[in-house]
Scaffold this motif. Structure first.
Motif, PDB file in Angstrom:
ATOM      1  N   TYR A 135      23.653  -2.214  29.364  1.00  0.00           N
ATOM      2  CA  TYR A 135      23.676  -2.872  28.056  1.00  0.00           C
ATOM      3  C   TYR A 135      24.185  -4.307  28.138  1.00  0.00           C
ATOM      4  O   TYR A 135      23.475  -5.247  27.790  1.00  0.00           O
ATOM      5  CB  TYR A 135      24.522  -2.070  27.072  1.00  0.00           C
ATOM      6  N   LYS A 140      21.573  -6.943  26.582  1.00  0.00           N
ATOM      7  CA  LYS A 140      22.108  -7.656  25.426  1.00  0.00           C
ATOM      8  C   LYS A 140      21.529  -9.055  25.262  1.00  0.00           C
ATOM      9  O   LYS A 140      21.245  -9.500  24.141  1.00  0.00           O
ATOM     10  CB  LYS A 140      23.633  -7.725  25.506  1.00  0.00           C
ATOM     11  N   ASN A 146      18.153  -4.383  22.508  1.00  0.00           N
ATOM     12  CA  ASN A 146      19.472  -4.191  23.132  1.00  0.00           C
ATOM     13  C   ASN A 146      20.278  -3.091  22.434  1.00  0.00           C
ATOM     14  O   ASN A 146      20.872  -2.235  23.095  1.00  0.00           O
ATOM     15  CB  ASN A 146      20.263  -5.504  23.156  1.00  0.00           C
TER      16      ASN A 146
END
Length: 310
Positions: A135, A140, A146
């Protein structure tokens, strides 16, 4: 991540700064859902081992938070919501956050494997890896999905709690995972709507930035609709029952009405009233998840008393 030396020190870090480094708000959700996962399992753990297991799951959650703050310090400093966190504010050095995160990761995984079992330890290790690497580092900053994919990291704790008691993964634990996984996108996208320019200023490709606010409103509605049957499904398993199912019906009805309101909101009207509806739905989303797990816990108590189930 930018140069870890770019953050000026503004005084010595206190105990509270190190607590904040572990993201205590997120950790509280981790602890609660993991505890419920452990308590609703059909196998009962020794109380001392159960408490120890939840403690080490909490430490693993804190490790994830510290690693995330280390990696995200360069974007956290650009966002109003995160600029006062320990690393971007300069109270805790980035390298120190990294060291704490790695140390807590090793300790929590090793100790959970010892006090519970290897399955629980492996799930905790994968959760930390998923949040910190998949992540934070990979998703992200690269994709508007994300939150959708990264939501898995926050969904693992009840599955870990269940594994602590049973040593395995089951349909029931996967449904608890799925509940949090499907809840995460509408929860965070409603937050993104009223955080305005934070994500664009930080260069984070949140859905509001890449697809626009109108599309984000549609996505909130779509995911809330998909969430409802997932949450209801647990009510028809061994961990569910009439109390849980009735609670889920009411909570989903309220959440769906909120998502509908967000979907049909005019952006100018929303901005004029300070995104009151979006903020209200975001706050309710927290209550929504909490009460689902409270209902599961209530069913476990009723089952133990011979009163629950179908």
């Amino acid at each position: 991540m930018s140069d870890v030396q770019t953050y000026d020190q503004h005084g010595e870090a206190g105990f509270g700064d190190y607590v904040l480094l572990l993201k205590p708000r997120v950790m509280s959700l981790v602890v609660f859902t993991a505890l419920v996962g452990l308590l609703v399992a059909p196998v009962h753990m020794n109380p001392v081992l159960a408490v120890a297991s939840v403690l080490f799951i909490a430490l693993g959650g804190g490790a994830s938070g510290a690693l995330n703050m280390w990696w995200d310090a360069d974007i956290d400093i650009r966002m109003r919501r995160t600029r006062n966190r320990p690393v971007p504010s300069g109270k805790v050095e980035a390298r120190e956050a990294l060291a704490i995160g790695l140390a807590l990761s090793l300790i929590s995984v090793a100790m959970l494997s010892l006090v519970a079992n290897l399955v629980a330890g492996a799930l905790l290790a994968f959760t930390i890896f998923f949040y910190a690497v998949v992540y934070s580092m990979l998703l992200k900053r690269t994709t508007p999905q994300n939150i959708v994919i990264g939501g898995a990291a926050g969904a693992f704790p009840p599955m870990i709690g269940w594994a602590c008691a049973t040593g395995d993964v089951s349909l029931q634990s996967m449904l608890m995972f799925a509940l949090i996984f499907m809840w995460t996108p509408p929860h965070f996208w409603s937050l993104a709507l009223f955080m305005k320019d934070d994500y664009s200023n930080a260069g984070v490709p949140m859905l509001t930035v890449t697809h626009g606010r109108k599309s984000t409103r549609r996505h909130i509605m779509a995911y809330t609709v998909l969430l409802a049957p997932v949450s209801l499904a647990a009510g028809f398993t061994s961990i569910g029952g009439p109390v849980y199912l009735a609670s889920a019906v009411v909570l989903n009805a309220i959440f769906l009405m909120g998502a509908w309101s967000i979907w049909h909101r005019d952006e100018a009207v929303a901005e004029a009233d300070g995104y009151a509806v979006e903020k209200r739905v975001f706050k309710f989303s927290l209550l929504y998840l909490f009460l689902h797990f409270v209902a599961l816990l209530a069913e476990a108590v009723l089952h133990a008393a011979g009163l629950g189930g179908w």
